[in-house]
Write an enzyme that holds these catalytic residues in place. Structure first.
Site, PDB file in Angstrom:
ATOM      1  N   MET A  31       0.862  -1.190   0.000  1.00  0.00           N
ATOM      2  CA  MET A  31       0.000   0.000   0.000  1.00  0.00           C
ATOM      3  C   MET A  31       0.891   1.229   0.000  1.00  0.00           C
ATOM      4  O   MET A  31       1.900   1.264   0.705  1.00  0.00           O
ATOM      5  CB  MET A  31      -0.875   0.028   1.258  1.00  0.00           C
ATOM      6  CG  MET A  31      -1.655   1.345   1.421  1.00  0.00           C
ATOM      7  SD  MET A  31      -2.748   1.350   2.847  1.00  0.00           S
ATOM      8  CE  MET A  31      -1.560   1.475   4.173  1.00  0.00           C
ATOM      9  N   ASP A  33      -0.021   5.606  -1.236  1.00  0.00           N
ATOM     10  CA  ASP A  33      -0.793   6.821  -0.927  1.00  0.00           C
ATOM     11  C   ASP A  33      -2.255   6.540  -0.523  1.00  0.00           C
ATOM     12  O   ASP A  33      -2.911   5.711  -1.143  1.00  0.00           O
ATOM     13  CB  ASP A  33      -0.884   7.734  -2.159  1.00  0.00           C
ATOM     14  CG  ASP A  33       0.420   7.854  -2.907  1.00  0.00           C
ATOM     15  OD1 ASP A  33       1.462   7.446  -2.382  1.00  0.00           O
ATOM     16  OD2 ASP A  33       0.379   8.367  -4.047  1.00  0.00           O
ATOM     17  N   GLN A  49      -3.519   3.314  -2.729  1.00  0.00           N
ATOM     18  CA  GLN A  49      -2.712   2.698  -3.774  1.00  0.00           C
ATOM     19  C   GLN A  49      -2.327   1.292  -3.320  1.00  0.00           C
ATOM     20  O   GLN A  49      -1.733   1.113  -2.239  1.00  0.00           O
ATOM     21  CB  GLN A  49      -1.448   3.534  -4.020  1.00  0.00           C
ATOM     22  CG  GLN A  49      -1.734   4.855  -4.706  1.00  0.00           C
ATOM     23  CD  GLN A  49      -2.007   4.655  -6.194  1.00  0.00           C
ATOM     24  OE1 GLN A  49      -1.085   4.520  -6.994  1.00  0.00           O
ATOM     25  NE2 GLN A  49      -3.278   4.646  -6.579  1.00  0.00           N
ATOM     26  N   PHE A  93      -3.295   5.373 -10.693  1.00  0.00           N
ATOM     27  CA  PHE A  93      -2.508   6.118  -9.714  1.00  0.00           C
ATOM     28  C   PHE A  93      -3.436   6.971  -8.837  1.00  0.00           C
ATOM     29  O   PHE A  93      -4.646   6.913  -8.939  1.00  0.00           O
ATOM     30  CB  PHE A  93      -1.465   6.983 -10.440  1.00  0.00           C
ATOM     31  CG  PHE A  93      -0.183   6.263 -10.775  1.00  0.00           C
ATOM     32  CD1 PHE A  93      -0.110   4.873 -10.797  1.00  0.00           C
ATOM     33  CD2 PHE A  93       0.976   6.976 -11.072  1.00  0.00           C
ATOM     34  CE1 PHE A  93       1.090   4.217 -11.093  1.00  0.00           C
ATOM     35  CE2 PHE A  93       2.180   6.341 -11.378  1.00  0.00           C
ATOM     36  CZ  PHE A  93       2.238   4.957 -11.389  1.00  0.00           C
ATOM     37  N   ARG A 156       0.205  14.276 -12.633  1.00  0.00           N
ATOM     38  CA  ARG A 156      -0.656  13.323 -11.911  1.00  0.00           C
ATOM     39  C   ARG A 156      -1.265  13.858 -10.612  1.00  0.00           C
ATOM     40  O   ARG A 156      -0.940  14.924 -10.148  1.00  0.00           O
ATOM     41  CB  ARG A 156       0.144  12.059 -11.602  1.00  0.00           C
ATOM     42  CG  ARG A 156       1.461  12.293 -10.862  1.00  0.00           C
ATOM     43  CD  ARG A 156       2.206  10.962 -10.697  1.00  0.00           C
ATOM     44  NE  ARG A 156       3.510  11.154 -10.098  1.00  0.00           N
ATOM     45  CZ  ARG A 156       4.639  11.309 -10.782  1.00  0.00           C
ATOM     46  NH1 ARG A 156       4.629  11.306 -12.104  1.00  0.00           N
ATOM     47  NH2 ARG A 156       5.787  11.491 -10.150  1.00  0.00           N
ATOM     48  N   GLU A 212       4.136  16.102  -6.330  1.00  0.00           N
ATOM     49  CA  GLU A 212       3.121  15.052  -6.421  1.00  0.00           C
ATOM     50  C   GLU A 212       2.025  15.344  -5.396  1.00  0.00           C
ATOM     51  O   GLU A 212       2.235  16.083  -4.430  1.00  0.00           O
ATOM     52  CB  GLU A 212       3.742  13.684  -6.106  1.00  0.00           C
ATOM     53  CG  GLU A 212       4.886  13.312  -7.035  1.00  0.00           C
ATOM     54  CD  GLU A 212       5.490  11.947  -6.726  1.00  0.00           C
ATOM     55  OE1 GLU A 212       5.557  11.130  -7.637  1.00  0.00           O
ATOM     56  OE2 GLU A 212       5.901  11.704  -5.575  1.00  0.00           O
TER      57      GLU A 212
HETATM   58  N1  DQQ Z   1       2.281   7.529  -5.849  1.00  0.00           N
HETATM   59  C1  DQQ Z   1       1.328   7.314  -6.908  1.00  0.00           C
HETATM   60  C2  DQQ Z   1       1.404   8.523  -7.771  1.00  0.00           C
HETATM   61  C3  DQQ Z   1       1.945   9.548  -6.845  1.00  0.00           C
HETATM   62  C4  DQQ Z   1       2.932   8.793  -6.041  1.00  0.00           C
HETATM   63  C5  DQQ Z   1       1.689   6.043  -7.617  1.00  0.00           C
HETATM   64  C6  DQQ Z   1       3.262   9.455  -4.728  1.00  0.00           C
HETATM   65  O1  DQQ Z   1       0.132   8.856  -8.277  1.00  0.00           O
HETATM   66  O2  DQQ Z   1       2.512  10.634  -7.535  1.00  0.00           O
HETATM   67  O3  DQQ Z   1       1.565   4.933  -6.748  1.00  0.00           O
HETATM   68  O4  DQQ Z   1       3.687   8.508  -3.763  1.00  0.00           O
END
Ligand code: DQQ
Length: 479
Positions: A31, A33, A49, A93, A156, A212
């Site tokens: 896991m 974000d 995530q 994402f 993103r 991000e």
């Molecule tokens: N983690 C996601 C992205 C983000 C990054 C990808 C930040 O969307 O920019 O798993 O930890």
């Protein structure tokens, strides 16, 4: 079916002393974000995530859990998975959730291409239960990176909010060879988006190369921008800026590190009590092979309530809901601190609330996760001279060496102000918040199961108050 699977996965890993008991983490696997935080009816939804294939970062899905109180969670089926041949075929994402006049709506970054190199923004909606999500046929709804970015790869993490009849979105990106940027968009229908301008950008190397997971929201009269600054090296840091927002431009008046340890990619939302709440990913601090072997990786922070103080500093308080699960209570009477004292409390899952008066050249703090002989321990120390708060892992193997997750951070006290520490210790997690404004999270992996003692330490300091609660598991693992 799902409940049985996730329960047996949780049971299988329950004997792992490094696994947190009262912080959220999935039944197993990877896991990172927090995503799509939203309160829907009387339930809090946490998406995250998630890689269903193992404890490593790849094949991003959105995992899903639901809670009545932000503390106890129920696992739900995966909410979003990549669609082969779709704009998200390489991964779904990070993103957010909004209530579009009764329609639960999520925004996420759809990735395609090798190593997720094509990043576009997509939308999905659900019926009232937030379980099944229908991807919009118009996806991706944003696919062009603004030209001033000078690159097309990093684009993103949509964060969306409403003002009147208009929706706004911020996206994280970079201006090639310059630094991080947040791009601002607006829409009247959530599908067609107009690019406005950069909300904020930076050419200061301190703030990293790529921004991000932007969050942009109003607190009182001010606006707050949180960004996760990706450096391309080992130390990624979360910053926040507080300032004014006019004509689609944000002018920061104050900027600071949000967390000096290993919290990353925090996400905020507002609940029905109008509280601005934040969860953050507490990343691991051990080698990836150890994470794979453990079968799990990544923990969410306890939700924090965000407010601003009179100096525009972010005030962070763990939600009071956490206090309702506190177990056995221990308190220590006020006393001068002249030597290290082992306290009559042990454990790897504790909630500690302490207050100290520290003389100009004094220091104070705790050793936690302490073996009986003291050779393994974690020292949390505040030194008044220079105003520094540190976490240091000490054990025979580490030889006292600092890693990026054991560090020293500035923490200034105003004249006459006492030191207040809130420490949430949990398996392999330490969240430290000093005077509700300096956050230092850390991860540790005790070598010895018996390293559970708590010591009070310091000199030229006085303990004013100390309360420690043993914390239970939030999971019902027996049937
Ligand atoms: N983690 C996601 C992205 C983000 C990054 C990808 C930040 O969307 O920019 O798993 O930890």
């Amino acid at each position: 079916m799902l409940q049985q699977d996730t329960l047996s996965q949780r049971q299988l890993l329950a004997g792992d002393i490094h696994r947190p008991r009262y912080h959220f983490l999935p039944p197993g696997n990877w896991m990172n974000d927090p995503n799509g935080l939203i309160q829907w009816g009387d339930k809090y939804h946490l998406f995250y995530q998630y890689n269903p294939d193992g404890a490593y970062h790849a094949n991003m899905h959105w995992g899903h859990a639901v809670s009545d109180d932000l503390i106890h969670w129920q696992d739900l089926p995966v909410a979003l998975a990549p669609t082969p041949g779709g704009p998200d075929e390489s991964g779904c994402f990070s993103g957010c959730a909004v209530d579009n006049n009764g329609v639960p709506t999520i925004f996420y970054t759809s990735t395609a291409g090798e190593r997720s190199s094509i990043q576009t923004q997509s939308i999905a909606t659900s019926n009232d239960d937030l379980l099944a999500w229908i991807k919009h046929p118009a996806n991706p709804i944003i696919s062009q990176v603004p030209v001033e970015s000078g690159q097309t790869r990093d684009f993103r993490d949509p964060f969306v909010w409403r003002e009147g009849d208009t929706w706004y979105m911020v996206l994280g990106s970079q201006v090639k060879d310059v630094g991080g940027v947040v791009f601002l968009y607006r829409s009247s229908n959530l599908v067609d988006w107009e690019y406005l301008n950069p909300l904020l950008s930076s050419d200061n190397p301190r703030y990293g190369l790529i921004w991000e997971c932007p969050n942009f929201f109003k607190l009182g009269d001010k606006w707050v921008l949180i960004i996760s600054a990706h450096t391309g090296a080992t130390v990624d840091t979360v910053y926040y800026f507080v300032g004014d927002y006019h004509n689609f431009r944000f002018t920061p008046q104050y900027g600071a590190v949000l967390d000096y340890g290993n919290m990353y990619a925090p996400l905020t939302f507002t609940d029905s009590q109008q509280r601005r709440l934040m969860f953050g990913w507490l990343r691991e601090a051990r080698p990836v092979n150890d994470q794979r072997r453990a079968g799990w990786s990544g923990v969410q922070s306890i939700a924090r309530i965000l407010t601003l103080n009179e100096n525009n500093r972010l005030i962070m308080k763990p939600v009071p809901e956490l206090e309702t699960i506190r177990g056995q209570h221990h308190s220590v009477d006020p006393m001068p601190i002249t030597q290290t004292t082992t306290l009559g409390v042990t454990g790897l899952a504790l909630d500690i609330v302490a207050e100290f008066d520290v003389e100009a050249s004094g220091h104070c703090g705790f050793s936690l996760v302490c073996s009986a002989d003291g050779t393994e321990r974690i020292d949390i120390i505040y030194r008044a001279e220079g105003g520094l708060l540190s976490v240091q892992k000490v054990n025979p193997e580490l030889n006292g060496a600092l890693t990026i997750h054991s560090r020293e951070t500035p923490h200034e006290l105003a004249p006459g102000e006492t030191l207040k520490l809130r420490i949430l210790l949990d398996g392999s997690v330490i969240e430290i918040i000093a005077n509700e404004r300096t956050s230092l999270t850390s991860r540790f992996y005790a070598l010895n199961a018996g390293s559970e003692h708590v010591r009070l330490l310091g000199a030229q300091a006085r303990l004013l108050a100390l309360d420690i609660w043993e914390m239970p598991s939030i999971w019902q693992l027996s049937q």
